[in-house]
Scaffold this motif. Structure first.
Motif, PDB file in Angstrom:
ATOM      1  N   LYS A 204       0.831  -1.207   0.000  1.00  7.05           N
ATOM      2  CA  LYS A 204       0.000   0.000   0.000  1.00  7.05           C
ATOM      3  C   LYS A 204       0.872   1.266   0.000  1.00  7.05           C
ATOM      4  O   LYS A 204       0.573   2.231  -0.695  1.00  7.05           O
ATOM      5  CB  LYS A 204      -0.923  -0.021   1.229  1.00  7.05           C
ATOM      6  CG  LYS A 204      -1.938   1.117   1.275  1.00  7.05           C
ATOM      7  CD  LYS A 204      -3.004   0.883   2.327  1.00  7.05           C
ATOM      8  CE  LYS A 204      -2.572   1.121   3.759  1.00  7.05           C
ATOM      9  NZ  LYS A 204      -2.078   2.445   4.091  1.00  7.05           N
ATOM     10  N   ASP A 205       1.939   1.224   0.802  1.00  2.82           N
ATOM     11  CA  ASP A 205       2.783   2.422   0.951  1.00  2.82           C
ATOM     12  C   ASP A 205       4.026   2.400   0.063  1.00  2.82           C
ATOM     13  O   ASP A 205       4.938   3.192   0.236  1.00  2.82           O
ATOM     14  CB  ASP A 205       3.217   2.570   2.420  1.00  2.82           C
ATOM     15  CG  ASP A 205       2.013   2.788   3.336  1.00  2.82           C
ATOM     16  OD1 ASP A 205       1.008   3.322   2.851  1.00  2.82           O
ATOM     17  OD2 ASP A 205       2.092   2.396   4.519  1.00  2.82           O
ATOM     18  N   MET A 206       4.088   1.473  -0.869  1.00  2.00           N
ATOM     19  CA  MET A 206       5.260   1.380  -1.741  1.00  2.00           C
ATOM     20  C   MET A 206       5.422   2.670  -2.542  1.00  2.00           C
ATOM     21  O   MET A 206       4.448   3.234  -3.032  1.00  2.00           O
ATOM     22  CB  MET A 206       5.099   0.186  -2.677  1.00  2.00           C
ATOM     23  CG  MET A 206       6.348  -0.147  -3.464  1.00  2.00           C
ATOM     24  SD  MET A 206       6.094  -1.581  -4.526  1.00  2.00           S
ATOM     25  CE  MET A 206       6.271  -2.946  -3.376  1.00  2.00           C
ATOM     26  N   GLU A 207       6.683   3.111  -2.646  1.00  2.00           N
ATOM     27  CA  GLU A 207       6.949   4.339  -3.419  1.00  2.00           C
ATOM     28  C   GLU A 207       7.549   3.954  -4.772  1.00  2.00           C
ATOM     29  O   GLU A 207       8.333   3.018  -4.860  1.00  2.00           O
ATOM     30  CB  GLU A 207       7.918   5.242  -2.659  1.00  2.00           C
ATOM     31  CG  GLU A 207       7.320   5.795  -1.369  1.00  2.00           C
ATOM     32  CD  GLU A 207       8.350   6.594  -0.584  1.00  2.00           C
ATOM     33  OE1 GLU A 207       8.951   7.520  -1.163  1.00  2.00           O
ATOM     34  OE2 GLU A 207       8.549   6.265   0.597  1.00  2.00           O
ATOM     35  N   PHE A 208       7.173   4.707  -5.768  1.00  3.18           N
ATOM     36  CA  PHE A 208       7.692   4.446  -7.114  1.00  3.18           C
ATOM     37  C   PHE A 208       8.495   5.665  -7.550  1.00  3.18           C
ATOM     38  O   PHE A 208       7.921   6.710  -7.845  1.00  3.18           O
ATOM     39  CB  PHE A 208       6.534   4.163  -8.077  1.00  3.18           C
ATOM     40  CG  PHE A 208       5.708   2.980  -7.654  1.00  3.18           C
ATOM     41  CD1 PHE A 208       6.067   1.697  -8.013  1.00  3.18           C
ATOM     42  CD2 PHE A 208       4.580   3.145  -6.853  1.00  3.18           C
ATOM     43  CE1 PHE A 208       5.323   0.598  -7.601  1.00  3.18           C
ATOM     44  CE2 PHE A 208       3.824   2.059  -6.428  1.00  3.18           C
ATOM     45  CZ  PHE A 208       4.202   0.779  -6.800  1.00  3.18           C
ATOM     46  N   TRP A 209       9.812   5.523  -7.527  1.00  6.32           N
ATOM     47  CA  TRP A 209      10.683   6.649  -7.881  1.00  6.32           C
ATOM     48  C   TRP A 209      11.064   6.551  -9.351  1.00  6.32           C
ATOM     49  O   TRP A 209      11.224   5.455  -9.906  1.00  6.32           O
ATOM     50  CB  TRP A 209      11.969   6.630  -7.043  1.00  6.32           C
ATOM     51  CG  TRP A 209      11.761   6.871  -5.564  1.00  6.32           C
ATOM     52  CD1 TRP A 209      10.599   7.209  -4.930  1.00  6.32           C
ATOM     53  CD2 TRP A 209      12.764   6.776  -4.544  1.00  6.32           C
ATOM     54  NE1 TRP A 209      10.809   7.350  -3.587  1.00  6.32           N
ATOM     55  CE2 TRP A 209      12.122   7.095  -3.311  1.00  6.32           C
ATOM     56  CE3 TRP A 209      14.123   6.462  -4.537  1.00  6.32           C
ATOM     57  CZ2 TRP A 209      12.818   7.099  -2.095  1.00  6.32           C
ATOM     58  CZ3 TRP A 209      14.814   6.476  -3.334  1.00  6.32           C
ATOM     59  CH2 TRP A 209      14.163   6.790  -2.122  1.00  6.32           C
ATOM     60  N   PHE A 210      11.277   7.700  -9.954  1.00  6.09           N
ATOM     61  CA  PHE A 210      11.760   7.775 -11.343  1.00  6.09           C
ATOM     62  C   PHE A 210      10.925   6.899 -12.283  1.00  6.09           C
ATOM     63  O   PHE A 210      11.424   6.010 -12.961  1.00  6.09           O
ATOM     64  CB  PHE A 210      13.259   7.402 -11.410  1.00  6.09           C
ATOM     65  CG  PHE A 210      14.086   8.197 -10.436  1.00  6.09           C
ATOM     66  CD1 PHE A 210      14.264   9.566 -10.609  1.00  6.09           C
ATOM     67  CD2 PHE A 210      14.643   7.589  -9.311  1.00  6.09           C
ATOM     68  CE1 PHE A 210      15.005  10.323  -9.681  1.00  6.09           C
ATOM     69  CE2 PHE A 210      15.373   8.329  -8.384  1.00  6.09           C
ATOM     70  CZ  PHE A 210      15.555   9.699  -8.565  1.00  6.09           C
ATOM     71  N   ILE A 217      10.227   0.323  -0.286  1.00  8.56           N
ATOM     72  CA  ILE A 217       9.344   0.112   0.860  1.00  8.56           C
ATOM     73  C   ILE A 217      10.088   0.494   2.137  1.00  8.56           C
ATOM     74  O   ILE A 217      11.307   0.357   2.225  1.00  8.56           O
ATOM     75  CB  ILE A 217       8.782  -1.330   0.965  1.00  8.56           C
ATOM     76  CG1 ILE A 217       9.896  -2.362   1.089  1.00  8.56           C
ATOM     77  CG2 ILE A 217       7.882  -1.645  -0.222  1.00  8.56           C
ATOM     78  CD1 ILE A 217       9.363  -3.778   1.297  1.00  8.56           C
ATOM     79  N   THR A 218       9.343   1.000   3.097  1.00 11.61           N
ATOM     80  CA  THR A 218       9.947   1.507   4.336  1.00 11.61           C
ATOM     81  C   THR A 218       9.308   0.842   5.544  1.00 11.61           C
ATOM     82  O   THR A 218       8.083   0.806   5.680  1.00 11.61           O
ATOM     83  CB  THR A 218       9.741   3.033   4.439  1.00 11.61           C
ATOM     84  OG1 THR A 218      10.178   3.634   3.220  1.00 11.61           O
ATOM     85  CG2 THR A 218      10.544   3.614   5.591  1.00 11.61           C
ATOM     86  N   GLY A 250      15.111  -2.385  -6.408  1.00 11.66           N
ATOM     87  CA  GLY A 250      14.123  -2.502  -5.337  1.00 11.66           C
ATOM     88  C   GLY A 250      14.825  -2.251  -4.017  1.00 11.66           C
ATOM     89  O   GLY A 250      15.821  -2.915  -3.710  1.00 11.66           O
ATOM     90  N   ILE A 251      14.348  -1.297  -3.267  1.00 10.29           N
ATOM     91  CA  ILE A 251      15.033  -0.930  -2.026  1.00 10.29           C
ATOM     92  C   ILE A 251      14.096  -1.084  -0.829  1.00 10.29           C
ATOM     93  O   ILE A 251      12.957  -0.604  -0.854  1.00 10.29           O
ATOM     94  CB  ILE A 251      15.556   0.521  -2.096  1.00 10.29           C
ATOM     95  CG1 ILE A 251      16.519   0.668  -3.290  1.00 10.29           C
ATOM     96  CG2 ILE A 251      16.253   0.916  -0.794  1.00 10.29           C
ATOM     97  CD1 ILE A 251      17.098   2.060  -3.453  1.00 10.29           C
TER      98      ILE A 251
END
Ligand SMILES: [Mn+2]
Length: 314
Positions: A204-210, A217-218, A250-251
């Motif tokens: 749900k909170d996954m960020e998609f950069w660039f 994910i944090t 993937g980080i």
């Protein structure tokens, strides 16, 4: 040591104690109980042990197992590359291991005798090859133990360590009577509700950069505490961000302390995870690496984002 020598060794010794590595996986547990059963059928006394009680997850591998009462004479390590991996509960055996059966190229050669095949996907694949080479008939339980070791170490035959020999070994083991489909479901498909909930939050909170070339994910300590889940449930999430189509990196950012974060980085062939983590004083393999960064979450993310931009632009 060759297989013929290993057979001779096992015939000539007795009172075996088989050691498995700490944070046990399917390979070390499968090898432990598989080999123990084989030795007992050879008329030997044998037990298997671990630094901690064996996890419930692998209980099907030791269902009928019972401890025999004897003073150990011959100490065997299975799937153990380094005596550090014995764990505190077995550290008294460091320096006194007689025989090691392993498949890690990094094996420290700490045992008096070593059977090492770094081309084998699992230590269980070596034990299977040994049994076949020496004409030792396996029983259904031993076959199940060795199959589980091979399946788990290859991520159900998906990892690049899987070879034709791995499949041939697994195919022959499947000829015995055990429920391999159930084992693979337990090992690879089933997850706890807590884990499902964690993955849900992460997704749900996954960020998609660039444009989604880097997914992030944090895991903050606050979130981990709030979930109420066992800390072990947060292991092995690092593969999740890279499973999104279009992601090159993937980080996973995991909070260690107030101002300290651990990064797990996974990459496709388009980026070098190890080089990326070296920038922050970490390291690892080309497709999987890690590092630690100090700062607030915002500061850490800003630093990481700048570094990711360089990698993706470069
Ligand atoms: Mn292994």
């Amino acid at each position: 040591m060759e297989f013929a020598e290993l057979k001779k060794y096992l015939d000539e010794h007795d009172r075996y104690l088989i050691l498995t590595h700490k944070s046990p996986d399917g390979d070390t547990v499968g090898c432990g109980f598989g080999l123990c059963s084989m030795l007992r059928r050879m008329g030997k006394q044998a037990n298997v042990t671990n630094s901690e009680p064996f996890p419930d997850r692998y209980s099907f591998l030791y269902e009928g197992y019972y401890t025999q009462d004897f003073e150990p004479q011959t100490i065997i390590a299975v799937d153990i590359a380094d005596e550090q991996l014995l764990g505190s509960g077995l550290s008294q055996y460091a320096g006194r291991i007689d025989l090691c059966i392993d498949h890690h190229i990094s094996n420290k050669m700490f045992a008096k005798e070593t059977v090492l095949d770094a081309s084998a996907a699992a230590a269980a694949q070596i034990i299977f090859a040994f049994a076949e080479d020496q004409g030792i008939e396996l029983n259904d339980i031993e076959a199940m133990c060795l199959y589980t070791g091979i399946a788990t170490d290859t991520g159900c035959f998906k990892f690049s360590n899987t070879t034709p020999d791995t499949h041939i070994a697994a195919a022959k083991l499947m000829g015995y009577d055990f429920d391999f489909a159930l084992i693979n479901r337990k090992m690879f498909d089933l997850k706890s509700r807590a884990r499902m909930h964690i993955e849900q939050m992460m997704t749900k909170d996954m960020e998609f950069w660039f444009g989604g070339r880097c997914t992030v994910i944090t895991l903050t300590t606050e979130l981990m505490e709030k979930s109420g889940a066992d800390p072990a449930e947060f292991d092995g999430l690092a593969q999740l961000p890279l499973s999104v189509e279009g992601a090159v990196m993937g980080i996973t950012i995991k909070q260690r302390h107030e101002d300290r974060f651990k990064l797990s980085v996974r990459t496709t062939e388009e980026a070098d995870a190890s080089a990326f983590c070296k920038r922050f004083g970490g390291g690892g393999h080309i497709r999987a690496a890690g590092c630690e960064i100090k700062g607030t979450l915002e500061e850490v993310k800003a630093q990481v984002k700048a570094a990711v931009k360089e990698v993706l632009d470069g």
